[in-house]
Motif scaffolding. Structure first.
Motif, PDB file in Angstrom:
ATOM      1  N   GLY A 123      39.787  88.627  84.286  1.00 52.10           N
ATOM      2  CA  GLY A 123      38.636  88.130  85.046  1.00 52.10           C
ATOM      3  C   GLY A 123      37.627  89.222  85.348  1.00 52.10           C
ATOM      4  O   GLY A 123      36.417  89.013  85.226  1.00 52.10           O
ATOM      5  N   LYS A 124      38.107  90.410  85.735  1.00 51.14           N
ATOM      6  CA  LYS A 124      37.199  91.530  86.018  1.00 51.14           C
ATOM      7  C   LYS A 124      36.458  91.969  84.762  1.00 51.14           C
ATOM      8  O   LYS A 124      35.286  92.319  84.818  1.00 51.14           O
ATOM      9  CB  LYS A 124      37.969  92.707  86.619  1.00 51.14           C
ATOM     10  CG  LYS A 124      38.368  92.486  88.061  1.00 51.14           C
ATOM     11  CD  LYS A 124      39.159  93.643  88.610  1.00 51.14           C
ATOM     12  CE  LYS A 124      39.608  93.327  90.024  1.00 51.14           C
ATOM     13  NZ  LYS A 124      40.501  94.354  90.561  1.00 51.14           N
ATOM     14  N   THR A 125      37.145  91.942  83.643  1.00 50.09           N
ATOM     15  CA  THR A 125      36.502  92.290  82.376  1.00 50.09           C
ATOM     16  C   THR A 125      35.401  91.288  82.070  1.00 50.09           C
ATOM     17  O   THR A 125      34.294  91.668  81.674  1.00 50.09           O
ATOM     18  CB  THR A 125      37.539  92.323  81.233  1.00 50.09           C
ATOM     19  OG1 THR A 125      38.548  93.284  81.570  1.00 50.09           O
ATOM     20  CG2 THR A 125      36.891  92.688  79.918  1.00 50.09           C
ATOM     21  N   LEU A 126      35.679  90.007  82.261  1.00 45.65           N
ATOM     22  CA  LEU A 126      34.664  88.976  82.045  1.00 45.65           C
ATOM     23  C   LEU A 126      33.497  89.150  83.006  1.00 45.65           C
ATOM     24  O   LEU A 126      32.341  88.987  82.631  1.00 45.65           O
ATOM     25  CB  LEU A 126      35.270  87.583  82.216  1.00 45.65           C
ATOM     26  CG  LEU A 126      36.248  87.136  81.144  1.00 45.65           C
ATOM     27  CD1 LEU A 126      36.903  85.826  81.550  1.00 45.65           C
ATOM     28  CD2 LEU A 126      35.553  87.000  79.808  1.00 45.65           C
ATOM     29  N   GLU A 127      33.809  89.496  84.251  1.00 47.11           N
ATOM     30  CA  GLU A 127      32.786  89.699  85.264  1.00 47.11           C
ATOM     31  C   GLU A 127      31.844  90.829  84.862  1.00 47.11           C
ATOM     32  O   GLU A 127      30.629  90.715  84.993  1.00 47.11           O
ATOM     33  CB  GLU A 127      33.467  90.022  86.597  1.00 47.11           C
ATOM     34  CG  GLU A 127      32.671  89.708  87.810  1.00 47.11           C
ATOM     35  CD  GLU A 127      33.516  89.782  89.073  1.00 47.11           C
ATOM     36  OE1 GLU A 127      32.924  89.652  90.139  1.00 47.11           O
ATOM     37  OE2 GLU A 127      34.739  89.966  89.005  1.00 47.11           O
ATOM     38  N   ARG A 187      29.218  80.484  88.063  1.00 42.46           N
ATOM     39  CA  ARG A 187      29.923  80.552  86.789  1.00 42.46           C
ATOM     40  C   ARG A 187      29.731  81.901  86.110  1.00 42.46           C
ATOM     41  O   ARG A 187      30.642  82.487  85.574  1.00 42.46           O
ATOM     42  CB  ARG A 187      29.471  79.438  85.849  1.00 42.46           C
ATOM     43  CG  ARG A 187      30.306  79.330  84.578  1.00 42.46           C
ATOM     44  CD  ARG A 187      29.703  78.399  83.557  1.00 42.46           C
ATOM     45  NE  ARG A 187      28.486  78.914  82.968  1.00 42.46           N
ATOM     46  CZ  ARG A 187      28.429  79.875  82.031  1.00 42.46           C
ATOM     47  NH1 ARG A 187      29.519  80.439  81.609  1.00 42.46           N
ATOM     48  NH2 ARG A 187      27.279  80.271  81.543  1.00 42.46           N
ATOM     49  N   ARG A 188      28.512  82.404  86.172  1.00 46.07           N
ATOM     50  CA  ARG A 188      28.197  83.680  85.528  1.00 46.07           C
ATOM     51  C   ARG A 188      28.609  84.889  86.369  1.00 46.07           C
ATOM     52  O   ARG A 188      28.516  86.019  85.916  1.00 46.07           O
ATOM     53  CB  ARG A 188      26.690  83.771  85.266  1.00 46.07           C
ATOM     54  CG  ARG A 188      26.191  82.776  84.241  1.00 46.07           C
ATOM     55  CD  ARG A 188      24.712  82.940  84.064  1.00 46.07           C
ATOM     56  NE  ARG A 188      24.173  81.952  83.152  1.00 46.07           N
ATOM     57  CZ  ARG A 188      23.026  82.099  82.504  1.00 46.07           C
ATOM     58  NH1 ARG A 188      22.319  83.197  82.671  1.00 46.07           N
ATOM     59  NH2 ARG A 188      22.592  81.166  81.698  1.00 46.07           N
ATOM     60  N   GLY A 189      29.038  84.653  87.598  1.00 45.04           N
ATOM     61  CA  GLY A 189      29.424  85.763  88.463  1.00 45.04           C
ATOM     62  C   GLY A 189      28.267  86.481  89.120  1.00 45.04           C
ATOM     63  O   GLY A 189      28.428  87.579  89.629  1.00 45.04           O
TER      64      GLY A 189
END
Length: 156
Positions: free
Chosen positions: A80-84, A151-153
């Motif tokens: 999740g952090k990587t996606l963020e 959704r996009r953070g």
């Protein structure tokens, strides 16, 4: 499936085997007779679970300890952090500083009048920031724009 729901709701990896597995998994999801355990790992984008990883591929004596379960939970958080990191930086530049501020305040439930008073700008200007942000986010309305920002953070 209750196990996946529980993993997503608590944002923790969940494992079950044996009799507990049979109680948790509906018969239509059981693929082979030699499967008797299941692991669900939530992927969290900030505090929001956005997906999960499931497996039922374990050796016959496979048991998962609490320490391993904690490692799986951290793994989902790391994804999740990587996606963020990959999403947020580009998206943060999408809106101007003022557009971001206005949209954040909308997400907090502030009215246009409250924003105008506290930001010392007119309600017309606030509405213009909102319209521009909606257009940039390719949304149809305020609600969809805020959802897209979550959704996009861009906001959490």
């Amino acid at each position: 499936m209750p196990l996946i729901y529980s993993a997503l709701y608590e944002r923790k990896a969940k494992y079950c085997s044996g009799i507990e597995y049979l109680k948790q998994i509906n018969i239509k999801y059981i693929t082979t007779s030699n499967v008797n355990s299941f692991l669900a790992t939530p992927i969290c984008f900030g505090a929001v679970p956005i997906g999960y990883i499931c497996t039922n591929e374990f050796d016959e004596q496979g048991k998962i300890s609490d320490q391993q379960l904690s490692s799986y939970t951290q793994f989902g958080q790391h994804i999740g952090k990587t996606l963020e990191k990959t999403e947020g930086k580009e998206d943060a530049r999408l809106l101007s500083r003022r557009e971001m501020e206005v949209m954040k305040r909308i997400s907090w439930g502030e009215s246009i009048k409250e924003m105008a008073d506290s930001m010392f700008i007119s309600e017309v200007t606030i509405n213009q920031y909102i319209k521009t942000a909606i257009r940039k986010l390719e949304a149809q309305n305020r609600t969809q724009a805020i959802a897209e920002m979550f959704r996009r953070g861009m906001i959490s």
